[in-house]
Write an enzyme that holds these catalytic residues in place. Structure first.
Site, mmCIF file in Angstrom:
data_model
loop_
_atom_site.group_PDB
_atom_site.id
_atom_site.type_symbol
_atom_site.label_atom_id
_atom_site.label_comp_id
_atom_site.label_asym_id
_atom_site.label_seq_id
_atom_site.Cartn_x
_atom_site.Cartn_y
_atom_site.Cartn_z
ATOM 1 N N HIS A 240 16.781 -73.050 78.563
ATOM 2 C CA HIS A 240 15.699 -72.581 77.686
ATOM 3 C C HIS A 240 14.367 -72.513 78.431
ATOM 4 C CE1 HIS A 240 14.738 -76.915 75.998
ATOM 5 N NE2 HIS A 240 13.930 -76.639 77.005
ATOM 6 N N ASN B 265 19.713 -76.445 79.359
ATOM 7 C CA ASN B 265 20.544 -75.351 78.834
ATOM 8 C C ASN B 265 19.955 -73.977 79.171
ATOM 9 O OD1 ASN B 265 18.335 -75.214 77.199
ATOM 10 N ND2 ASN B 265 19.405 -75.579 75.267
ATOM 11 N N ASP C 280 4.791 -74.270 72.906
ATOM 12 C CA ASP C 280 5.581 -74.712 71.762
ATOM 13 C C ASP C 280 5.041 -76.000 71.161
ATOM 14 O OD1 ASP C 280 6.301 -76.161 74.038
ATOM 15 O OD2 ASP C 280 8.271 -75.254 74.185
ATOM 16 N N GLU D 8 16.015 -71.246 72.820
ATOM 17 C CA GLU D 8 17.330 -71.808 73.103
ATOM 18 C C GLU D 8 18.332 -70.686 73.387
ATOM 19 O OE1 GLU D 8 17.168 -74.773 73.649
ATOM 20 O OE2 GLU D 8 16.575 -76.058 71.990
HETATM 21 C C1 F6R Z 1 7.861 -77.613 77.196
HETATM 22 C C2 F6R Z 1 8.880 -76.562 77.179
HETATM 23 C C3 F6R Z 1 10.262 -76.795 77.680
HETATM 24 C C4 F6R Z 1 10.318 -77.642 78.959
HETATM 25 C C5 F6R Z 1 11.763 -77.876 79.374
HETATM 26 C C6 F6R Z 1 11.853 -78.774 80.581
HETATM 27 O O1 F6R Z 1 6.652 -77.126 76.657
HETATM 28 O O2 F6R Z 1 8.592 -75.508 76.717
HETATM 29 O O3 F6R Z 1 10.865 -75.551 77.913
HETATM 30 O O4 F6R Z 1 9.622 -76.994 79.983
HETATM 31 O O5 F6R Z 1 12.471 -78.451 78.321
HETATM 32 O O6 F6R Z 1 11.435 -80.068 80.237
HETATM 33 P P1 F6R Z 1 11.167 -81.156 81.368
HETATM 34 O O7 F6R Z 1 10.001 -80.676 82.159
HETATM 35 O O8 F6R Z 1 10.807 -82.413 80.600
HETATM 36 O O9 F6R Z 1 12.407 -81.260 82.169
#
Ligand code: F6R
Length: 263
Positions: free
Chosen positions: A161, A159, A92, A166
């Site tokens: 994701h 959440n 992303d 989302e």
């Molecule tokens: C990042 C991504 C997100 C993160 C998720 C967890 O490229 O796609 O899905 O993996 O938000 O974020 P952290 O690792 O910062 O807790």
């Protein structure tokens, strides 16, 4: 640790899985530390690099993969592991951020990985684009043209994701523009400084895109992820918890530390 209230139990180095988890077809390995879990993920990548002429890795950003990228860089520097046949595809990118923006995922990947290894090519969704649909279609086509993703790394959002899929994201969603959840944006304030600076939208690989990877490894650390992991791995498969779709894939490994296993 006592283990009595743990979702996923460990016995020192020995990894055990709960019977519920085995039924869902997920392999769940609990490690004493995130560094050890990350080394297990790096072992998988190293095995692929030693076996295949061309390796396509789906890659994540955020705090979770930091020890994993450190370990890959260490193996390159200290052990001479070559990434010459590796191409990376990131999950992303935030809308509106140019590659050089300090919080772009492009910058993140350069700093944490690509500046330090000899990867063949890095692919990222653009933060700046004329037409989101075209940019997303081109990204999907690139993945297919390169032969698909051999191995996909994921973190999990508070959440549920994966990527920026989302809650509400359908199982067959493809790479697309998505508006970020309030919760996701609040979680990003620690990087951006204020909520106003956190982008409102992003481009993300879809759930369907992610599920086409041959193998998926999801990593999660700390007590803050325990509740959502329990929902995603043991709860119903539902778009309300996008990571729950991993239960349907068949070749998924979950790497977590002991704190994250205390559901
Ligand atoms: C990042 C991504 C997100 C993160 C998720 C967890 O490229 O796609 O899905 O993996 O938000 O974020 P952290 O690792 O910062 O807790």
């Amino acid at each position: 640790m006592s283990g009595s209230s743990a979702l996923f139990k460990t016995d020192g180095e020995k990894v055990m899985q709960s019977s519920k988890i085995e039924r869902s077809g997920l392999q769940i390995d609990v490690f004493p530390t995130r560094e050890e879990a990350s080394a297990a993920a790096a072992d998988e990548v190293e095995a692929l690099l030693r076996k295949k002429d061309s390796v396509n890795l789906g890659l994540a950003t955020g705090s979770t993969p930091l020890p994993f990228y450190r370990e890959l860089v260490r193996r390159h520097r200290e052990e001479g592991l070559s990434f010459a046949q590796m191409e990376g595809f990131n999950l992303d990118e935030y809308e509106g951020l140019p590659p050089e923006h300090p919080e772009s995922y492009d910058s993140f990947m350069q700093q944490q990985l690509y500046a330090h290894i000899d990867a063949r090519e890095s692919h990222l969704l653009p933060g700046i684009y004329q037409n989101a649909e075209e940019a997303c279609r081109a990204y999907e086509e690139k993945i297919v043209e390169k032969g698909g993703l051999d191995w996909q790394l994921l973190g999990i959002g508070g959440n549920g994701h994966i990527g920026f899929n989302e809650p509400g994201s359908p199982v067959d969603s493809r790479t697309r523009r998505i508006e970020l959840d309030e919760r996701t944006r609040r979680d990003a304030v620690k990087q951006f400084g204020t909520l106003e600076k956190v982008p409102l939208a992003a481009l993300t690989m879809g759930i369907g895109t992610i599920l086409e990877a041959k193998r998926i490894v999801l990593m999660a650390w700390g007590a803050g992820k325990a509740g959502i992991l329990q929902k995603a791995l043991q709860g119903p498969v539902t778009a309300e918890v996008p990571a729950s779709f991993l239960q349907t894939h068949g070749n998924v490994r979950i790497l977590i530390d002991e704190e994250a296993s205390q559901g």
